[in-house]
Design a protein around this motif. Structure first.
Motif, mmCIF file in Angstrom:
data_model
loop_
_atom_site.group_PDB
_atom_site.id
_atom_site.type_symbol
_atom_site.label_atom_id
_atom_site.label_comp_id
_atom_site.label_asym_id
_atom_site.label_seq_id
_atom_site.Cartn_x
_atom_site.Cartn_y
_atom_site.Cartn_z
ATOM 1 N N SER A 126 0.821 -1.216 0.000
ATOM 2 C CA SER A 126 0.000 0.000 0.000
ATOM 3 C C SER A 126 0.852 1.263 0.000
ATOM 4 O O SER A 126 0.764 2.123 0.864
ATOM 5 C CB SER A 126 -0.966 0.021 1.186
ATOM 6 N N ALA A 127 1.748 1.349 -1.004
ATOM 7 C CA ALA A 127 2.579 2.538 -1.154
ATOM 8 C C ALA A 127 1.916 3.501 -2.139
ATOM 9 O O ALA A 127 1.006 3.131 -2.870
ATOM 10 C CB ALA A 127 3.953 2.150 -1.679
ATOM 11 N N THR A 128 2.370 4.735 -2.114
ATOM 12 C CA THR A 128 1.962 5.705 -3.128
ATOM 13 C C THR A 128 2.883 5.518 -4.329
ATOM 14 O O THR A 128 4.101 5.434 -4.157
ATOM 15 C CB THR A 128 2.145 7.141 -2.597
ATOM 16 N N ILE A 129 2.290 5.441 -5.523
ATOM 17 C CA ILE A 129 3.149 5.226 -6.687
ATOM 18 C C ILE A 129 2.904 6.293 -7.746
ATOM 19 O O ILE A 129 1.757 6.612 -8.084
ATOM 20 C CB ILE A 129 2.932 3.818 -7.292
ATOM 21 N N LEU A 130 4.017 6.862 -8.226
ATOM 22 C CA LEU A 130 3.961 7.727 -9.404
ATOM 23 C C LEU A 130 4.631 6.966 -10.524
ATOM 24 O O LEU A 130 5.794 6.564 -10.414
ATOM 25 C CB LEU A 130 4.687 9.048 -9.145
ATOM 26 N N PHE A 131 3.910 6.740 -11.598
ATOM 27 C CA PHE A 131 4.354 5.800 -12.610
ATOM 28 C C PHE A 131 4.316 6.480 -13.974
ATOM 29 O O PHE A 131 3.265 6.937 -14.426
ATOM 30 C CB PHE A 131 3.403 4.594 -12.584
ATOM 31 N N ILE A 132 5.466 6.537 -14.616
ATOM 32 C CA ILE A 132 5.511 7.168 -15.933
ATOM 33 C C ILE A 132 5.536 6.092 -17.002
ATOM 34 O O ILE A 132 6.227 5.074 -16.852
ATOM 35 C CB ILE A 132 6.761 8.053 -16.041
ATOM 36 N N THR A 133 4.772 6.295 -18.041
ATOM 37 C CA THR A 133 4.728 5.266 -19.080
ATOM 38 C C THR A 133 4.378 5.881 -20.423
ATOM 39 O O THR A 133 3.886 7.012 -20.506
ATOM 40 C CB THR A 133 3.693 4.185 -18.726
ATOM 41 N N HIS A 134 4.663 5.139 -21.462
ATOM 42 C CA HIS A 134 4.225 5.510 -22.808
ATOM 43 C C HIS A 134 3.076 4.639 -23.262
ATOM 44 O O HIS A 134 2.522 4.842 -24.338
ATOM 45 C CB HIS A 134 5.387 5.349 -23.801
ATOM 46 N N SER A 135 2.763 3.641 -22.445
ATOM 47 C CA SER A 135 1.784 2.648 -22.882
ATOM 48 C C SER A 135 0.423 2.958 -22.275
ATOM 49 O O SER A 135 0.261 3.024 -21.045
ATOM 50 C CB SER A 135 2.243 1.246 -22.467
ATOM 51 N N ILE A 136 -0.555 3.150 -23.145
ATOM 52 C CA ILE A 136 -1.890 3.501 -22.670
ATOM 53 C C ILE A 136 -2.495 2.361 -21.870
ATOM 54 O O ILE A 136 -3.039 2.561 -20.782
ATOM 55 C CB ILE A 136 -2.795 3.858 -23.872
ATOM 56 N N THR A 137 -2.381 1.146 -22.395
ATOM 57 C CA THR A 137 -2.996 0.007 -21.701
ATOM 58 C C THR A 137 -2.352 -0.197 -20.337
ATOM 59 O O THR A 137 -3.030 -0.495 -19.358
ATOM 60 C CB THR A 137 -2.860 -1.295 -22.526
ATOM 61 N N GLU A 138 -1.063 -0.006 -20.284
ATOM 62 C CA GLU A 138 -0.379 -0.153 -19.005
ATOM 63 C C GLU A 138 -0.915 0.861 -18.000
ATOM 64 O O GLU A 138 -1.217 0.523 -16.846
ATOM 65 C CB GLU A 138 1.123 0.046 -19.195
ATOM 66 N N ALA A 139 -1.046 2.096 -18.452
ATOM 67 C CA ALA A 139 -1.529 3.152 -17.558
ATOM 68 C C ALA A 139 -2.921 2.826 -17.049
ATOM 69 O O ALA A 139 -3.211 2.913 -15.858
ATOM 70 C CB ALA A 139 -1.517 4.491 -18.289
#
Ligand SMILES: Nc1ncnc2c1ncn2[C@@H]1O[C@H](COP(=O)(O)OP(=O)(O)OP(=O)(O)O)[C@@H](O)[C@H]1O
Ligand SMILES: [Mg+2]
Lengths: 272, 290, 264
Positions: free
Chosen positions: C193-206
């Motif tokens: 239960s951490a806070t996550i900031l996640f950068i991606t180029h993939s729409i499905t992943e996001a």
């Protein structure tokens, strides 16, 4: 700008191209050099060091100017001997590398030797050279050739060992041996040969001066240093050392320029 | 550097199976290389004899290989075994080389680190280092002997001078090529400069530093021999070289023996460094043991 | 500092960053407002060069903001870093090749000065968490790209941070590995239960991962749209087959196209 006189370049990485010289690259070394000279001068003056022991830079410099013509002549002769040695040594080493690069174990074995004798004890081998060639200029050239050959072999053999899709290309267009050599194998080895020369050429100057010191043609830097030092002409010795340094830096710069010209197609030259 | 952090860890006693064991492979490759090296030596000797035969060179210039080797068993005027005589002198040279190598390495590492750390120092020193490497050390050796005598100090100064440069250049280049992202990684953990030197920069640069050390090791032997050349030295390979050279008309084999000994000593130094690198770096020491 | 009101995991207010270089200035970020609740999963998606990494690097104290406010768990990034509040996962695994997998994971703990038995213990637990417990003694080169990235995640988790900052952690991986690691990340996130900031180029992943997606436009980099992802947790392979999933994918794609149009 690469600055190295030792066998370090694993790859012929041809450094950041110095098109625009930032001020720091010129100014900073000048400051350091000036500081170094100033400390030297002061130490000699304040410490009251005898000229015989260590002359001050100003004294060396005025001698250097006075003897400039002579020193240039000596440097030219030394440079010529070194140059001949490098040519002969490289020719033999590159030829040998080209011959054996197909024979894995032999190549590997020779590489082991050449990388183990990275720095031949020139002082120990030069006497042997004089057995063959007498105490002559030829012995000096031979010594340089022998000293340079292992380095050039190491680099050239690395250059020849490369394979790439280009080999398949050559095969697919059924290129004959001559075309394969001139269009692919030699150009591919060239960066490595140049990297080897960057190490070998400055080294060749040192080898020839050491050799000349022990005998050889009379009007060379090494012989001059020997003669003047036995007469305890310390200032003359130091002005010759200055000339030797200049010669070393000069050939280093020359090889770097040559390298730049020959390898303009290399990817390390790509503008960013 | 403690590369064996895990050795003592009890948590990890179970060995993972699916990892190829490179030690055995490399050992076998090493043995094969030694065999090839010996074979090449034999070939070289054969070529020597062939050249001698074809050109008809006399024994004075090119003694037979077996004659040179046999000379190692002869006795000197001091009624000493010649091999023992060479080993004794080589040992004296080796001691001086080792001291200079160690001192030069310490200086080289610190200078290299400061060059890599500070652009100012790097820009200022690098060109000077190129120039200083071109100083013909034989030219300075007599002057140094004037100041410091023919003792160990002169030898140490000369060997230190020669070993300093390759170590400096290698250290600086090695540290300068640490990728930016690795720096950032340590930065996010708030590592101090010293910590990142210990955990990142030195380990990253060490393969290159060891390459520089190999060159330095070879140079240290050359430097020690040069230091023994000026008039007044009493022992060391340099002295033996000079005397053998004087008498080579009567005994050429002695000169060949001492020249070979010098080469072997240099090779021993280079190979020792390579061996240390092999154990210190493990699979990261790209170079072969031989 | 944190009042009675809920402290945000990540917070940026009117954040701006300008890089000045010889070639001219670049406004990498402008007026970026971002709020991620503690335990939230925020993805950032946007065209290349729009400032995503810069934003993440501002949170991880690798870049100094030019203007605006920024905080991690209510603290300034530098304080948060000192308190080991966050872990960073870079785009490349960024493992040190001379260290074993285990010793790569212990690195942050070593920097903190944790004693060896404890840090080995912790690191091993983290490796178990990412499913690489049996590879502790391997060296990075013996691992596949996906495994290496899992080691990097274990390393980021080893200091037990409450915030994870991930910059395209799976960008270099193939589709199948990426899907598997996404599932795994969901599992880990559920456990920690951490806070996550996640950068991606993939729409499905996001869409698959996040509770909220921020869409960015470039030059200047700003957030053009915030999309809530109301798919139920825990997410699993079935999530990808839900019609809502597809609707969200389409919505994000539309937002991205609009963001690019703004740029040009
Ligand atoms: N250290 C820096 N110095 C100067 N400009 C920078 C620096 N870092 C980033 N930039 C510029 O800031 C802008 C945003 O870069 P950033 O790396 O944040 O983009 P990004 O969204 O992460 O791109 P990508 O998806 O390709 O990783 C770019 O135009 C880049 O050129
Ligand atoms: Mg980025």
């Amino acid at each position: 700008m690469t600055t190295e006189g030792v066998t370090l370049a694993e790859e012929p990485d041809s450094k950041d191209s110095g098109k625009r010289l930032p001020i720091g690259v010129v100014l900073t070394p000048t400051i350091f050099f000036a500081a170094f000279l100033a400390i030297w001068e002061l130490a000699v003056r304040l410490g009251d060091v005898q000229v015989l022991m260590l002359p001050a830079p100003s004294v060396i410099w005025s001698r250097f100017i006075k003897d400039f013509g002579l020193l240039v002549e000596l440097a030219v002769n030394t440079g010529t001997e070194a140059g001949k040695g490098v040519l002969i040594g490289s020719f033999i080493a590159i030829g040998l590398a080209g011959l054996v690069h197909g024979i894995g174990w032999l190549n590997q074995g020779l590489l082991s030797y050449s990388s183990t004798v990275k720095a031949l004890p020139v002082v120990a081998l030069y006497p042997v050279m004089t057995i063959f060639f007498g105490v002559t200029s030829k012995a000096v050239v031979a010594m340089v050739a022998v000293g340079v050959a292992p380095i050039m072999f190491t680099f050239a053999s690395r250059g020849f060992s490369g394979t790439s899709e280009h080999d398949d290309l050559m095969r697919s267009i059924s290129a004959n041996w001559r075309i394969r050599m001139t269009a692919l194998v030699l150009p591919r080895a060239l960066p490595y040969v140049m990297a080897g020369l960057r190490t070998a050429v400055p080294l060749s100057i040192i080898i020839s001066i050491i050799s000349e010191y022990f005998g050889g043609s009379v009007s060379t830097l090494g012989a001059y240093i020997r003669r003047e030092s036995t007469m305890l002409h310390t200032v003359q010795v130091w002005s010759a050392i200055v000339m030797a340094c200049l010669l070393g830096v000069l050939v280093f710069v020359a090889v770097s320029l040559l390298d730049r010209y020959f390898l303009r197609w290399h990817s390390s030259r790509r503008e960013t | 550097m403690s590369k064996t952090d895990l050795g003592s860890s009890p948590v990890l006693s179970e060995e993972s199976e699916d990892i190829s064991n490179p030690i055995g492979e490399r050992l076998r490759a090493g043995i094969r290389q030694i065999l090839v090296a010996i074979f090449l030596l034999v070939i070289a000797a054969a070529l020597w004899e062939l050249a001698k035969f074809v050109t008809g060179t006399g024994d004075r210039t090119m003694p037979h290989v077996w004659d040179i080797l046999a000379f190692l068993g002869s006795t000197t005027s001091q009624n000493e075994n010649y091999t023992w005589f060479l080993v004794k002198n080589a040992w004296s040279t080796a001691k001086a080389s080792l001291v200079g190598l160690l001192v030069g390495t310490v200086f080289g590492l610190t200078t290299g680190i400061s060059i890599a750390r500070s652009k100012f120092v790097g820009n200022g020193l690098m060109p000077l280092i190129v120039a200083a490497q071109a100083v013909p050390i034989v030219a300075i050796a007599p002057a140094l002997v004037l100041w410091l005598g023919t003792g160990g100090v002169t030898k140490t100064v000369i060997t230190t001078y020669l070993t300093f440069f390759p170590v400096t250049v290698a250290t600086a280049r090695g540290i300068q090529s640490v990728p930016q992202e690795s720096h950032e990684l340590l930065q996010t953990y708030g590592a101090s400069k010293r910590t990142s030197l210990r955990l990142l920069e030195i380990p990253f640069a060490s393969p290159l530093i060891f390459v520089g050390l190999e060159t330095a090791a070879a140079f240290s032997v050359v430097g020690a021999i040069v230091a023994e050349l000026p008039f007044g030295s009493k022992e060391g390979l340099g002295v033996v070289i000079l005397t053998s050279w004087q008498f080579y008309i009567t005994e050429p084999r002695a000169l060949y023996c001492v020249a070979l000994t010098s080469c072997v000593l240099g090779a021993i130094f280079v190979l020792s460094v390579r061996l240390v690198a092999y154990f210190a770096l493990g699979p990261r020491s790209q170079g072969e043991v031989l | 500092m944190a009042g009675e009101s809920e402290t945000l995991g990540l917070h940026a207010a009117k954040l701006g960053k300008r890089f000045s270089s010889k070639g001219g200035d670049v406004q990498a970020l402008e007026e970026v407002d971002l709020e991620v609740k503690q335990g939230g999963f925020m993805s950032i998606i946007g065209p290349s060069g729009c400032g995503k990494s810069t934003l993440l690097r501002a949170f991880s104290d690798l870049v100094e903001p030019s203007t605006g406010e920024i905080s991690v768990n209510g603290k300034m990034p530098a304080e948060a870093r000192a308190a080991r509040e966050f872990g960073v996962v870079f785009q490349s695994p960024n493992l040190l090749p001379w260290r074993t997998v285990l010793r790569n994971v212990t690195l942050p703990l070593q920097v903190m000065g944790v004693d060896r038995p404890t840090r080995n213990q912790t690191a091993l637990e983290m490796l178990e968490l990412v499913g690489l417990g049996s590879f502790a003694r391997h060296h990075p080169w013996q691992l596949s790209g996906g495994m290496q990235q899992r080691v990097a995640i274990a390393r980021a988790l080893s200091t037990n941070p409450s915030v994870l900052l991930m910059d395209e952690p799976f960008g270099a991986l193939d589709e199948i590995t990426r899907d598997r690691l996404n599932l795994e990340l969901m599992r880990i996130w559920g456990q920690l239960s951490a806070t996550i900031l996640f950068i991606t180029h993939s729409i499905t992943e996001a869409v698959f991962l996040s509770s909220q997606i921020a869409v960015m436009s470039s030059r200047p980099g700003r957030i053009t749209e915030l999309i809530d992802v109301n798919l139920p947790y825990p997410r699993n392979t079935e999530t990808r087959d839900m019609p809502e999933f597809y609707e969200l994918v389409i919505e994000v794609r539309r937002a991205l196209v609009e963001a690019s149009a703004v740029a040009s």
